[in-house]
Write an enzyme that holds these catalytic residues in place. Structure first.
Site, PDB file in Angstrom:
ATOM      1  N   GLY A 122     -16.012  22.476   9.690  1.00 28.03           N
ATOM      2  CA  GLY A 122     -17.341  22.604  10.301  1.00 28.03           C
ATOM      3  C   GLY A 122     -17.487  21.748  11.537  1.00 28.03           C
ATOM      4  N   ALA A 123     -16.400  21.590  12.294  1.00 31.76           N
ATOM      5  CA  ALA A 123     -16.389  20.612  13.387  1.00 31.76           C
ATOM      6  C   ALA A 123     -16.529  21.236  14.778  1.00 31.76           C
ATOM      7  CB  ALA A 123     -15.125  19.757  13.317  1.00 31.76           C
ATOM      8  N   ARG A 179     -19.189  21.870  16.058  1.00 28.62           N
ATOM      9  CA  ARG A 179     -20.385  21.249  16.660  1.00 28.62           C
ATOM     10  C   ARG A 179     -20.878  20.135  15.725  1.00 28.62           C
ATOM     11  NH1 ARG A 179     -23.936  26.283  14.752  1.00 28.62           N
ATOM     12  NH2 ARG A 179     -24.910  25.264  12.962  1.00 28.62           N
ATOM     13  N   VAL A 191     -14.236  27.916   4.471  1.00 28.91           N
ATOM     14  CA  VAL A 191     -13.786  26.923   3.485  1.00 28.91           C
ATOM     15  C   VAL A 191     -14.034  27.377   2.038  1.00 28.91           C
ATOM     16  CG1 VAL A 191     -14.027  24.951   5.044  1.00 28.91           C
ATOM     17  CG2 VAL A 191     -15.952  25.577   3.556  1.00 28.91           C
ATOM     18  N   SER A 197     -25.122  13.576   1.329  1.00 30.54           N
ATOM     19  CA  SER A 197     -26.399  13.519   2.060  1.00 30.54           C
ATOM     20  C   SER A 197     -27.370  12.658   1.273  1.00 30.54           C
ATOM     21  CB  SER A 197     -26.982  14.938   2.175  1.00 30.54           C
ATOM     22  OG  SER A 197     -28.337  14.896   2.576  1.00 30.54           O
ATOM     23  N   TYR A 223     -28.986  22.446  -2.328  1.00 26.12           N
ATOM     24  CA  TYR A 223     -28.290  21.490  -1.436  1.00 26.12           C
ATOM     25  C   TYR A 223     -28.171  20.112  -2.099  1.00 26.12           C
ATOM     26  CZ  TYR A 223     -27.536  19.091   3.109  1.00 26.12           C
ATOM     27  OH  TYR A 223     -27.054  18.351   4.154  1.00 26.12           O
ATOM     28  N   ALA A 276     -25.555  20.208  -4.798  1.00 26.10           N
ATOM     29  CA  ALA A 276     -24.207  20.244  -4.207  1.00 26.10           C
ATOM     30  C   ALA A 276     -23.825  18.871  -3.653  1.00 26.10           C
ATOM     31  CB  ALA A 276     -24.155  21.292  -3.093  1.00 26.10           C
ATOM     32  N   LYS A 277     -24.774  18.215  -2.977  1.00 32.14           N
ATOM     33  CA  LYS A 277     -24.451  16.933  -2.342  1.00 32.14           C
ATOM     34  C   LYS A 277     -24.248  15.821  -3.378  1.00 32.14           C
ATOM     35  CE  LYS A 277     -24.283  17.996   2.043  1.00 32.14           C
ATOM     36  NZ  LYS A 277     -22.941  18.167   2.660  1.00 32.14           N
TER      37      LYS A 277
END
Ligand code: NAP
Length: 257
Positions: A13-14, A16, A67, A145, A157, A160-161
């Site tokens: 995810g790089a 940006r 991914v 996160s 989210y 998952a985090k």
């Protein structure tokens, strides 16, 4: 001499945002970098913008891969090893949000978020670890996160985090004996397209949204990709070789209470 001379780093995810900030820092410190992102053109364009500080043999590449798909992940890691000559650092950074209150959250939005963050990190780590174990060296950084601690509208989210924090601890236990460190970074508000999209979804002006976020933490500013890059560079370096299984909150102190 850079801390990552002779090292190969893979960051998902790089193309940006945070991932690109980390890729830039790793490249500045001598690494060859593989930018993995959904869109190969965007990944290649981002890789072309990276500095080359490590001297002869340094090369950056962009790879299009999802991914959450094992065939795509395996092909990406093989390309890295073939084209860059090895792999030493993996940062599982690719991420998406599909926010909604629980009663309105669709099964698809639950699955999508789990697939990118959790399954994506699992697949990338599994593909990379066989190289790390064979060479008795590797650095894994997972991106969690502050939402892991709970956040309204982010049941998927947040789960998952926090799952990534448990995943990181288990990697620390299993892989430590093979010279591999696994740690997580839990960012607070970082100014990227992801947070800009949240502002848009809430109908707020981006600058007003950032100002409000800055007022919520003790250091009174928002974070930038460079803040995460500084922490990632430490955790990917040999200066942190006695640290594993940990989650470092890089959040301006917002989770201090
Ligand atoms: P971003 O600007 O949205 O960048 C995320 C990148 O991941 C995008 O280039 C995206 O590609 C890519 N991606 C999405 N799904 C993918 C997949 N299946 N396979 C490969 N690449 C994929 O996000 P960011 O703000 O830099 O966030 C990076 C990480 O930090 C994420 O894990 C996020 O959850 C975490 N984080 C961010 C913040 C924050 O405040 N920004 C705070 C805490 C944690 P497309 O554009 O093609 O979709």
């Amino acid at each position: 001499m850079g801390r990552f001379d002779g090292r190969v780093a893979v960051i998902t995810g790089a193309a940006r945002g945070i991932g690109f900030g980390v890729a830039t820092r790793f490249a500045e410190e001598g690494a060859s970098v593989a930018i993995v992102d959904l869109d190969e053109t965007a990944a290649a364009e981002a890789a072309a913008k990276l500095p080359s500080a490590g001297g002869a043999g340094v090369k950056h590449i962009g790879i299009g891969a999802n991914v959450g798909d094992s065939a795509s992940v395996d092909a990406a890691i093989e390309r890295v090893v073939t084209e860059l000559g090895g792999i030493h650092i993996l940062m599982n950074n690719a991420g998406i949000t599909r926010d909604n209150l629980l009663f309105k959250m669709s099964e698809d939005d639950w699955d999508l978020v789990m697939n990118v963050h959790l399954k994506g990190s699992f697949l990338m780590t599994k593909a990379a670890q066989k190289h790390f174990v064979a060479q008795k060296y590797g650095k894994i950084i997972n991106v969690s996160s502050i939402s892991a601690l709970g956040n309204r509208g982010q049941a998927n989210y947040s789960a998952a985090k926090m799952g990534l924090q448990g995943f990181t601890r288990t990697l620390g236990i299993e892989l430590g004996p093979f010279g591999i460190n696994a740690n997580a970074i839990a960012p607070g508000f970082i100014a990227t397209e992801m947070t800009d999209a949240t502002a848009a979804r809430l109908g707020l002006d981006v600058e007003d949204f950032r100002k409000a976020a800055a007022e919520q933490n003790p250091v009174r500013r928002v974070g930038f990709p460079e803040d995460i890059a500084a922490a990632a560079a430490f955790l990917a370096s040999d200066e942190s070789s006695y640290i594993t299984g940990q989650t470092l909150y890089v959040d301006g102190g917002v989770t201090l209470g």
